[in-house]
Design an enzyme around this catalytic site. Structure first.
Site, PDB file in Angstrom:
ATOM      1  N   HIS B  70       0.860  -1.174   0.000  1.00  0.00           N
ATOM      2  CA  HIS B  70       0.000   0.000   0.000  1.00  0.00           C
ATOM      3  C   HIS B  70       0.907   1.238   0.000  1.00  0.00           C
ATOM      4  CE1 HIS B  70      -3.929  -2.060   1.498  1.00  0.00           C
ATOM      5  NE2 HIS B  70      -3.884  -1.953   0.176  1.00  0.00           N
ATOM      6  N   ASP B  72       1.043   4.098   1.403  1.00  0.00           N
ATOM      7  CA  ASP B  72       1.514   4.764   2.616  1.00  0.00           C
ATOM      8  C   ASP B  72       2.647   3.998   3.303  1.00  0.00           C
ATOM      9  OD1 ASP B  72      -0.545   2.850   3.141  1.00  0.00           O
ATOM     10  OD2 ASP B  72      -0.876   3.665   5.134  1.00  0.00           O
ATOM     11  N   HIS B  73       3.015   2.841   2.746  1.00  0.00           N
ATOM     12  CA  HIS B  73       4.134   2.072   3.312  1.00  0.00           C
ATOM     13  C   HIS B  73       5.331   1.974   2.371  1.00  0.00           C
ATOM     14  CE1 HIS B  73       1.941   0.426   6.884  1.00  0.00           C
ATOM     15  NE2 HIS B  73       0.944   0.865   6.146  1.00  0.00           N
ATOM     16  N   HIS B 152      -4.484  -8.911   5.484  1.00  0.00           N
ATOM     17  CA  HIS B 152      -4.871  -7.525   5.197  1.00  0.00           C
ATOM     18  C   HIS B 152      -5.549  -7.518   3.820  1.00  0.00           C
ATOM     19  CE1 HIS B 152      -4.861  -3.255   5.589  1.00  0.00           C
ATOM     20  NE2 HIS B 152      -3.919  -3.009   4.701  1.00  0.00           N
ATOM     21  N   ASP B 222       0.340  -4.034   8.260  1.00  0.00           N
ATOM     22  CA  ASP B 222      -1.098  -3.951   8.477  1.00  0.00           C
ATOM     23  C   ASP B 222      -1.667  -5.366   8.589  1.00  0.00           C
ATOM     24  OD1 ASP B 222      -0.551  -1.319   8.147  1.00  0.00           O
ATOM     25  OD2 ASP B 222      -1.967  -0.954   6.531  1.00  0.00           O
ATOM     26  N   HIS B 289       0.437   3.536  13.498  1.00  0.00           N
ATOM     27  CA  HIS B 289      -0.456   3.479  12.335  1.00  0.00           C
ATOM     28  C   HIS B 289      -1.888   3.853  12.726  1.00  0.00           C
ATOM     29  CE1 HIS B 289      -2.509   1.608   8.804  1.00  0.00           C
ATOM     30  NE2 HIS B 289      -1.365   1.871   8.189  1.00  0.00           N
TER      31      HIS B 289
END
Lengths: 339, 339
Positions: B70, B72-73, B152, B222, B289
């Site tokens: 993802h 944001d990672h 996830h 996540d 997170h």
């Protein structure tokens, strides 16, 4: 009129004072509007972070234009587009960029399983060179964008952006001569067909003239040959161009042997852009994309490379209005167009 | 011993106080070293900007581990790798990541015509699950990494990171009983073969014992099923896990109809992680997170979602040492290992 907000003014890598390239261009049709539609030119990593610190709303973003695909100009695109989606954007976004950006977005979409809930209208620069791209900003507000090929280590482009505002102005002398009461003036300004006033009918066109004002700005990507923009800057109000180094620093980098870090960065020096802007009578020259070696202070006598060295070099060759960009600097261009 | 520095603790989008995910893990073998080799776990957009504000040097970065793809990672990876190159890095970098990251780097390399002047040793997580990956940090300092599959919306992984330090300790009583002069003690500590002292020869092994201390930390991506880490957290010193929402907020999101923005985010609530950490006797639970809705202040009585709500929820289920991460927070793990 345009209002620029610089969101990143460093070349290659971010510094403590400057992020990598991004520039917001607000298109202003009405001086009293609280919010303006804006375009984003380039989107280096961290652009969405800079936007959070600015007055600009992502909701008013109409288009993103990418000059070239070096990371410092486009690695913030994936994050910004994803965040627009997470903020529930539904209205379309125009993306004018080199074809390779479509490939990058395809990969990001696959790798991150991204789903955009808003349409992205992708316009490949290579397929639209030297054409006029109209961009509808709503409320009868349109701008034209012309795309120009530049010279850099990778395909790089410049944007000639033209705003034309149509405006009717009342003929005050005639209104007074004909004894048209003050209370009708606003109605006359807005009307296109005959109006019945008290005891006579008038043609509103007899009491106003149509004016058109044009504002033109040229915003270039990385480029070692400013003269490629000779046609583009004709009658422009301002040119935004990179000036990565002063001339002596650039000559040192180019002339160093390759095994000692020498290479041709294919950038412009401050001198090169200043000479070009002078020759083309550019009234306002806005320089950006400075090498991280230039400290943000202005002292032309200091030994440490700094903005004073850039400024001094430009002033030797150019006597128009000079602006050296820094992050969050705002610059108005074509203010007379809306006053 | 490990020292964590949180570089980003927000879920999905950056906020004014929190960047998106990134976590530096310094591996400390010697309490007196001025600089330590470190690993970077996740690399959201703007991680290189956060690093500039931290005490960490990119020169000491040994490996980057990515939990999942993802944005944001991982959207800061391209910029960081490019900047390492521009800073003339030549030493190798290990990159432990989902296979899709190799695809992303391939595309970035093509799109930006990137050339790295340092080797990147790419290790695909999917090909190394449940195996032990040794990582050589130089100077006889090695760590082991085990990879764990999580649950996830996209393939996500957790890292079990184990540092084992070997150390000899002098047997002070025996040294004194045998009248071994003080001046030889350091030499005895370092020696492996018989030593000639003044008038006799000794076996240094007779005067010291070998000790081994292990520090283990588990850092998860996540994940909506903490119990997938039951084996991993056995005997760990600390668990770093996401806690995106409090339980009530998560239940609201999941139960809302899809047309009103409801969906299963496949994240963990604070309660879920707290219950798991309690059941597994995790001595230190570090949560990160957090959804952008949680304001950074701590007031469990306030109506506005804030860190107090997260803290209160965890404290109802877990009574070990709780740390709620924030950007630039530093946490020491396994301090006794080097003292």
């Amino acid at each position: 009129m345009f209002k620029l907000t610089f969101l990143g003014t460093s070349s290659g890598v971010p510094t403590r004072e400057r992020n990598v390239s991004a520039l917001a261009l607000e298109c202003i049709a009405n001086a009293h509007a609280k919010r303006n539609t804006w375009l984003l030119i380039d989107c280096g990593e961290g652009t969405q972070h800079q936007l959070m610190k600015s007055h600009l709303s992502p909701n008013d973003l109409s288009a993103i234009l990418i000059t070239h695909t070096h990371g410092d100009h486009c690695y913030g695109l994936g994050g910004l587009l994803a965040s627009l989606g997470m903020n529930r954007r539904t209205k379309p976004l125009t993306l004018i960029a080199p074809k390779a950006i479509a490939k990058l977005l395809d990969t990001l979409t696959i790798v991150s399983e991204l789903q955009f809930n808003y349409p992205i209208d992708f316009i490949a620069i290579e397929d639209n060179l030297e054409r006029e791209l109209p961009l509808d900003l709503g409320d009868n507000h349109r701008i034209l964008i012309r795309l120009h090929t530049l010279s850099h280590r990778i395909a790089s482009f410049g944007f000639e952006i033209v705003q034309t505002l149509d405006k009717d102005k009342l003929l005050m002398g005639k209104l007074k001569t004909d004894n048209i009461a003050n209370k009708y003036w606003h109605e006359i300004l807005k009307a296109d067909t005959p109006l019945s006033l008290d005891d006579n009918t008038i043609n509103p066109r007899d009491y106003k003239i149509h004016t058109q004002s044009t504002t033109k700005i040229v915003i270039a990507g990385d480029n070692d040959t400013p003269s490629l923009l000779t046609q583009a800057v004709k009658d422009c109000h301002a040119l935004v161009h990179e000036a990565t180094y002063t001339d002596d620093v650039m000559q040192k980098i180019v002339s160093k042997p390759a095994d000692q870090g020498g290479f041709d960065p294919k950038h412009s020096s401050a001198k090169m852009v200043a000479q070009f802007a002078h020759a083309c009578h550019v009234p306002m020259l806005i320089l950006t994309h400075f090498s991280a070696r230039y400290a943000p202070f202005d002292d032309e006598t200091a030994k440490q490379p700094n903005m004073g060295h850039i400024r001094k070099e430009v002033e030797s060759y150019y006597d128009g209005k000079l602006v050296l960009a820094k992050d969050f600097l705002q610059v108005a261009v074509g203010l007379d167009a809306i006053t």
